[in-house]
Design a protein around this motif. Structure first.
Motif, short mmCIF file in Angstrom:
data_model
loop_
_atom_site.label_atom_id
_atom_site.label_comp_id
_atom_site.label_asym_id
_atom_site.label_seq_id
_atom_site.Cartn_x
_atom_site.Cartn_y
_atom_site.Cartn_z
N MET A 93 71.46 10.46 82.59
CA MET A 93 72.57 10.04 81.84
C MET A 93 72.26 10.11 80.33
O MET A 93 70.82 9.55 79.91
CB MET A 93 72.77 8.44 82.16
N PRO A 94 72.82 10.63 79.30
CA PRO A 94 72.50 10.54 78.03
C PRO A 94 72.38 9.06 77.54
O PRO A 94 72.88 8.18 77.95
CB PRO A 94 73.77 11.10 77.13
N LYS A 95 71.34 9.15 76.47
CA LYS A 95 70.83 7.70 75.90
C LYS A 95 72.04 7.38 74.84
O LYS A 95 72.66 8.24 74.19
CB LYS A 95 69.37 7.67 75.43
N ALA A 96 72.41 6.06 74.82
CA ALA A 96 73.42 5.54 74.01
C ALA A 96 72.82 5.40 72.58
O ALA A 96 71.71 4.57 72.42
CB ALA A 96 74.10 4.40 74.56
N PHE A 97 73.39 5.99 71.50
CA PHE A 97 72.91 5.65 70.20
C PHE A 97 73.82 4.79 69.43
O PHE A 97 74.89 4.17 69.85
CB PHE A 97 72.86 6.91 69.57
N SER A 98 73.32 4.42 68.28
CA SER A 98 74.09 3.60 67.46
C SER A 98 75.82 4.35 67.21
O SER A 98 75.94 5.56 67.70
CB SER A 98 73.55 3.42 65.86
N VAL A 99 76.56 3.48 66.73
CA VAL A 99 78.01 3.87 66.20
C VAL A 99 78.19 5.10 65.70
O VAL A 99 79.06 5.83 66.15
CB VAL A 99 78.93 2.55 65.69
N SER A 100 77.27 5.52 64.83
CA SER A 100 77.46 6.84 64.11
C SER A 100 77.28 8.13 64.82
O SER A 100 77.50 9.06 64.43
CB SER A 100 76.51 6.78 63.12
N GLY A 101 76.46 7.92 66.02
CA GLY A 101 75.99 9.02 67.04
C GLY A 101 74.96 9.43 66.68
O GLY A 101 74.21 10.01 67.61
N ARG A 102 74.19 9.16 65.56
CA ARG A 102 72.81 9.28 65.34
C ARG A 102 71.98 8.45 65.73
O ARG A 102 72.43 7.12 65.35
CB ARG A 102 72.65 10.00 63.92
N PRO A 103 70.72 8.37 66.16
CA PRO A 103 69.87 7.32 66.50
C PRO A 103 69.53 6.47 65.38
O PRO A 103 69.35 7.04 64.18
CB PRO A 103 68.77 7.80 67.24
N SER A 104 69.25 5.48 65.58
CA SER A 104 68.73 4.38 64.34
C SER A 104 67.52 4.46 64.09
O SER A 104 66.76 5.19 64.87
CB SER A 104 69.37 2.97 64.65
N ASN A 105 66.97 4.21 62.82
CA ASN A 105 65.66 4.36 62.61
C ASN A 105 64.74 3.71 63.40
O ASN A 105 63.75 4.03 63.90
CB ASN A 105 65.41 3.61 61.12
N GLU A 106 65.11 2.42 64.11
CA GLU A 106 64.46 1.79 65.19
C GLU A 106 64.39 2.72 66.28
O GLU A 106 63.12 2.53 67.11
CB GLU A 106 65.10 0.19 65.34
N GLU A 107 65.39 3.13 66.86
CA GLU A 107 65.35 3.98 67.96
C GLU A 107 64.55 5.19 67.72
O GLU A 107 63.72 5.67 68.49
CB GLU A 107 66.71 4.59 68.41
N ILE A 108 64.72 5.85 66.56
CA ILE A 108 63.60 6.92 66.36
C ILE A 108 62.23 6.56 66.25
O ILE A 108 61.53 7.29 67.21
CB ILE A 108 64.02 7.62 64.95
N ILE A 109 61.64 5.48 65.85
CA ILE A 109 60.34 5.11 65.80
C ILE A 109 60.07 4.69 67.23
O ILE A 109 58.87 4.97 67.62
CB ILE A 109 60.25 3.80 64.92
N GLY A 143 60.84 17.92 66.97
CA GLY A 143 62.01 17.70 67.74
C GLY A 143 62.06 16.31 68.28
O GLY A 143 60.97 16.02 69.06
N LEU A 144 63.02 15.48 67.99
CA LEU A 144 62.99 14.22 68.82
C LEU A 144 64.64 13.65 68.90
O LEU A 144 65.15 13.71 68.09
CB LEU A 144 62.28 13.23 67.91
N LEU A 145 64.83 13.15 70.07
CA LEU A 145 66.23 12.66 70.42
C LEU A 145 67.21 13.68 70.03
O LEU A 145 68.41 13.46 69.60
CB LEU A 145 66.35 11.45 69.62
N GLY A 146 66.93 14.95 70.24
CA GLY A 146 67.82 15.75 70.08
C GLY A 146 68.09 16.20 68.45
O GLY A 146 68.95 16.80 68.03
N TYR A 147 67.30 15.73 67.55
CA TYR A 147 67.21 16.31 66.25
C TYR A 147 65.99 16.66 65.76
O TYR A 147 64.76 16.49 66.79
CB TYR A 147 67.68 14.71 65.45
N ARG A 148 65.95 17.24 64.58
CA ARG A 148 64.66 17.47 64.14
C ARG A 148 64.40 16.86 62.77
O ARG A 148 65.10 16.63 62.09
CB ARG A 148 64.67 19.36 63.58
#
Length: 174
Positions: free
Chosen positions: A1-17, A60-65
């Protein structure tokens, strides 16, 4: 199941870290990120990331570079950097903690290597053929500062170095 990110669809800074610290460790002495979990991109113990044409390292992390130098600042400070991150020695592949500093875009531009596309090959020194002298010039915040004309290039360089340090501080680069 895909991970739910913030409302914008991009992971938040806290999620990235959090994901970064879950999957890797940063070595401040070498500037490398080392994988601590086997993933699609690599095995445990491998150095993470790949080099771009410009020498910067991407991870690459969380589907982003992400640029490794920005992740290094996030790892060490606990927050994603604001505007930009400067490589003090101008080597974009050198992500050691001692070589990185947060900065504005203008500061980052002050600390860049000179492409050497002038008659003198020296940043800030102009040669005036008709007058047979050298002019010392520094640009800061779109303002050109002229510091005089000199009969020798050595005199112009000496004055330029002093004035550049006054205007650009720690970001001064010849």
């Amino acid at each position: 199941m895909p991970k739910a990110f913030s409302v914008s669809g991009r992971p938040s800074n806290e999620e990235i870290i959090a994901e970064l610290k879950r999957l890797m460790r940063y070595e401040p002495e070498t500037g490398n990120f080392i994988r601590i979990m086997d993933r699609n991109q690599g095995k445990t113990g491998q150095i993470a990331g790949c080099s771009r044409r410009d020498g910067r390292v991407e991870i690459g992390l969380l589907g982003y570079r992400f640029l490794a130098h920005r992740l290094a600042v996030a790892w060490m400070t606990g927050a994603m950097p604001g505007e930009e991150v400067d490589h003090i020695n101008c080597d974009h592949s050198d992500n050691r903690w001692t070589n990185l500093r947060a900065c504005s875009h203008a500061e980052n531009m002050r600390n860049r290597r000179f492409p050497g596309r002038t008659e003198t090959g020296i940043k800030g020194i102009r040669y005036h053929k008709a007058k047979n002298n050298y002019e010392a010039v520094v640009i800061k915040n779109r303002t050109t500062y002229k510091f005089g004309r000199f009969s020798t290039i050595e005199e112009a360089i000496h004055v330029l170095d002093i004035k550049r340090k006054e205007l650009h501080g720690d970001f001064a680069r010849a």
